[in-house]
Design a protein around this motif. Sequence first.
Motif, PDB file in Angstrom:
ATOM      1  N   ALA A  22       0.823  -1.219   0.000  1.00 56.34           N
ATOM      2  CA  ALA A  22       0.000   0.000   0.000  1.00 56.34           C
ATOM      3  C   ALA A  22       0.850   1.259   0.000  1.00 56.34           C
ATOM      4  CB  ALA A  22      -0.931  -0.008   1.202  1.00 56.34           C
ATOM      5  N   GLY A  23       2.169   1.097   0.114  1.00 58.24           N
ATOM      6  CA  GLY A  23       3.049   2.254   0.070  1.00 58.24           C
ATOM      7  C   GLY A  23       3.292   2.924   1.399  1.00 58.24           C
ATOM      8  N   ASP A  24       3.004   2.242   2.498  1.00 59.79           N
ATOM      9  CA  ASP A  24       3.301   2.799   3.819  1.00 59.79           C
ATOM     10  C   ASP A  24       4.795   3.122   3.880  1.00 59.79           C
ATOM     11  OD1 ASP A  24       4.042   2.967   6.644  1.00 59.79           O
ATOM     12  OD2 ASP A  24       2.052   2.151   7.064  1.00 59.79           O
ATOM     13  N   PRO A  25       5.179   4.361   4.228  1.00 60.86           N
ATOM     14  CA  PRO A  25       6.592   4.735   4.211  1.00 60.86           C
ATOM     15  C   PRO A  25       7.431   3.998   5.247  1.00 60.86           C
ATOM     16  CG  PRO A  25       5.265   6.481   5.172  1.00 60.86           C
ATOM     17  CD  PRO A  25       4.317   5.493   4.580  1.00 60.86           C
ATOM     18  N   GLU A  26       6.822   3.536   6.325  1.00 64.32           N
ATOM     19  CA  GLU A  26       7.543   2.790   7.368  1.00 64.32           C
ATOM     20  C   GLU A  26       6.665   1.647   7.872  1.00 64.32           C
ATOM     21  OE1 GLU A  26      10.502   2.725   8.281  1.00 64.32           O
ATOM     22  OE2 GLU A  26      11.438   4.700   8.091  1.00 64.32           O
ATOM     23  N   PRO A  27       6.429   0.637   7.043  1.00 72.15           N
ATOM     24  CA  PRO A  27       5.503  -0.429   7.461  1.00 72.15           C
ATOM     25  C   PRO A  27       5.994  -1.240   8.649  1.00 72.15           C
ATOM     26  CG  PRO A  27       6.639  -1.028   5.437  1.00 72.15           C
ATOM     27  CD  PRO A  27       6.958   0.410   5.694  1.00 72.15           C
ATOM     28  N   THR A  28       7.312  -1.232   8.910  1.00 68.28           N
ATOM     29  CA  THR A  28       7.833  -1.993  10.049  1.00 68.28           C
ATOM     30  C   THR A  28       7.938  -1.149  11.316  1.00 68.28           C
ATOM     31  OG1 THR A  28      10.136  -1.525   9.446  1.00 68.28           O
ATOM     32  CG2 THR A  28       9.143  -3.530   8.524  1.00 68.28           C
ATOM     33  N   ALA A  29       7.486   0.107  11.271  1.00 73.96           N
ATOM     34  CA  ALA A  29       7.516   0.955  12.461  1.00 73.96           C
ATOM     35  C   ALA A  29       6.518   0.437  13.488  1.00 73.96           C
ATOM     36  CB  ALA A  29       7.193   2.398  12.087  1.00 73.96           C
ATOM     37  N   MET A  30       6.952   0.384  14.734  1.00 72.87           N
ATOM     38  CA  MET A  30       6.077  -0.107  15.791  1.00 72.87           C
ATOM     39  C   MET A  30       6.364   0.666  17.073  1.00 72.87           C
ATOM     40  SD  MET A  30       7.913  -3.817  16.409  1.00 72.87           S
ATOM     41  CE  MET A  30       9.640  -3.934  16.972  1.00 72.87           C
ATOM     42  N   THR A  31       5.320   0.925  17.818  1.00 68.36           N
ATOM     43  CA  THR A  31       5.479   1.533  19.133  1.00 68.36           C
ATOM     44  C   THR A  31       5.924   0.443  20.098  1.00 68.36           C
ATOM     45  OG1 THR A  31       3.751   3.156  18.692  1.00 68.36           O
ATOM     46  CG2 THR A  31       4.327   2.776  20.992  1.00 68.36           C
ATOM     47  N   LEU A  32       6.994   0.730  20.836  1.00 68.09           N
ATOM     48  CA  LEU A  32       7.501  -0.193  21.848  1.00 68.09           C
ATOM     49  C   LEU A  32       7.245   0.418  23.218  1.00 68.09           C
ATOM     50  CD1 LEU A  32       9.313  -2.521  23.013  1.00 68.09           C
ATOM     51  CD2 LEU A  32      11.264  -0.985  22.592  1.00 68.09           C
ATOM     52  N   ALA A  33       6.503  -0.278  24.062  1.00 70.95           N
ATOM     53  CA  ALA A  33       6.223   0.192  25.409  1.00 70.95           C
ATOM     54  C   ALA A  33       6.963  -0.672  26.422  1.00 70.95           C
ATOM     55  CB  ALA A  33       4.725   0.153  25.690  1.00 70.95           C
ATOM     56  N   THR A  34       7.639   0.003  27.356  1.00 64.04           N
ATOM     57  CA  THR A  34       8.350  -0.661  28.432  1.00 64.04           C
ATOM     58  C   THR A  34       7.959   0.003  29.748  1.00 64.04           C
ATOM     59  OG1 THR A  34      10.244   0.828  28.109  1.00 64.04           O
ATOM     60  CG2 THR A  34      10.315  -1.300  26.962  1.00 64.04           C
ATOM     61  N   VAL A  35       8.422  -0.564  30.860  1.00 65.50           N
ATOM     62  CA  VAL A  35       8.071  -0.035  32.163  1.00 65.50           C
ATOM     63  C   VAL A  35       9.329   0.131  33.004  1.00 65.50           C
ATOM     64  CG1 VAL A  35       6.746  -0.433  34.283  1.00 65.50           C
ATOM     65  CG2 VAL A  35       5.794  -1.103  32.078  1.00 65.50           C
ATOM     66  N   ALA A  36       9.450   1.286  33.657  1.00 67.76           N
ATOM     67  CA  ALA A  36      10.599   1.567  34.515  1.00 67.76           C
ATOM     68  C   ALA A  36      10.456   0.852  35.858  1.00 67.76           C
ATOM     69  CB  ALA A  36      10.722   3.074  34.740  1.00 67.76           C
ATOM     70  N   ARG A  37      11.520   0.904  36.637  1.00 67.87           N
ATOM     71  CA  ARG A  37      11.516   0.245  37.944  1.00 67.87           C
ATOM     72  C   ARG A  37      10.376   0.751  38.831  1.00 67.87           C
ATOM     73  NH1 ARG A  37      15.822  -2.217  40.537  1.00 67.87           N
ATOM     74  NH2 ARG A  37      17.316  -1.232  39.107  1.00 67.87           N
ATOM     75  N   ASN A  38      10.055   2.053  38.714  1.00 64.48           N
ATOM     76  CA  ASN A  38       9.001   2.639  39.553  1.00 64.48           C
ATOM     77  C   ASN A  38       7.599   2.430  38.990  1.00 64.48           C
ATOM     78  OD1 ASN A  38       8.923   4.390  37.403  1.00 64.48           O
ATOM     79  ND2 ASN A  38       9.478   6.237  38.551  1.00 64.48           N
ATOM     80  N   GLY A  39       7.499   1.665  37.906  1.00 60.64           N
ATOM     81  CA  GLY A  39       6.194   1.369  37.321  1.00 60.64           C
ATOM     82  C   GLY A  39       5.736   2.364  36.286  1.00 60.64           C
ATOM     83  N   ARG A  40       6.545   3.379  36.009  1.00 60.81           N
ATOM     84  CA  ARG A  40       6.161   4.395  35.032  1.00 60.81           C
ATOM     85  C   ARG A  40       6.376   3.859  33.614  1.00 60.81           C
ATOM     86  NH1 ARG A  40       8.327  10.645  35.141  1.00 60.81           N
ATOM     87  NH2 ARG A  40       7.100  11.419  33.384  1.00 60.81           N
ATOM     88  N   PRO A  41       5.332   3.892  32.764  1.00 60.76           N
ATOM     89  CA  PRO A  41       5.479   3.389  31.402  1.00 60.76           C
ATOM     90  C   PRO A  41       6.223   4.372  30.503  1.00 60.76           C
ATOM     91  CG  PRO A  41       3.276   4.230  31.711  1.00 60.76           C
ATOM     92  CD  PRO A  41       3.959   4.328  33.049  1.00 60.76           C
ATOM     93  N   SER A  42       6.819   3.844  29.455  1.00 65.17           N
ATOM     94  CA  SER A  42       7.555   4.648  28.477  1.00 65.17           C
ATOM     95  C   SER A  42       7.325   4.038  27.104  1.00 65.17           C
ATOM     96  CB  SER A  42       9.043   4.651  28.830  1.00 65.17           C
ATOM     97  OG  SER A  42       9.791   5.383  27.891  1.00 65.17           O
ATOM     98  N   ALA A  43       7.146   4.883  26.090  1.00 61.75           N
ATOM     99  CA  ALA A  43       6.890   4.385  24.741  1.00 61.75           C
ATOM    100  C   ALA A  43       7.692   5.176  23.733  1.00 61.75           C
ATOM    101  CB  ALA A  43       5.403   4.465  24.408  1.00 61.75           C
ATOM    102  N   ARG A  44       8.094   4.491  22.655  1.00 63.90           N
ATOM    103  CA  ARG A  44       8.817   5.120  21.554  1.00 63.90           C
ATOM    104  C   ARG A  44       8.628   4.247  20.309  1.00 63.90           C
ATOM    105  NH1 ARG A  44      10.042   2.115  25.374  1.00 63.90           N
ATOM    106  NH2 ARG A  44      11.563   3.433  26.441  1.00 63.90           N
TER     107      ARG A  44
END
Length: 199
Positions: A22-44
């Motif tokens: 379909a021409g997606d410029p970044e079809p393999t791009a994915m949001t990665l969510a992780t969690v810090a020691r204090n339970g705070r989530p982080s995404a990129r």
Amino acid sequence: MTDLHTEALTTFTSLLAEAKAAGDPEPTAMTLATVARNGRPSARTVLLKAFDARGFVFYTNFESRKGRQLAINPQAALLFLWKGLRGKEHVQVKIEGTVEPVSAAEADAYFASRPRPSQIGAWASLQSQTLDSRETFEARCASFDREYEGRDVPRPPHWSGFRVVPELIEFWYGAKFRLHERQRYERVDGVWNRRMLYP
């Protein structure tokens, strides 16, 4: 009896191929969510570099924020969002599971396939640490470029890959009026099952 894990991977493979077509410029791009020691989530956003029956692979600096978080809590969630697929409003794929490092051989092979400037950048970047100026980073890149001039750039010891071993794979198909369709595949006590969810 249908192998539901294989069925989920086959569906993912088909959808990824559709996104590429379909021409997606970044079809393999994915949001990665992780969690810090204090339970705070982080995404990129990161890029999927490989996947098979063992899981979904991405590469990073192990000393980065996500690398440090995964060392403490080896659990992650991935999210793909593809728009413009033929005959579909849009599609999301959610994957959750445990995380393990890839083998050294896998990491070496992938690192060797990267463009040389990206290889140099893996050495020069103190990922997620404070940077006083862009010039400092560029100077570090130039320094490592000189160090490895005329020879192959080795993989840094702090740079490798993670594999997300899925415990859950959910396909979310967008529809008009928010009447979406959700199909969830989930491993419970070592056995994969499939069920529909209300949107």
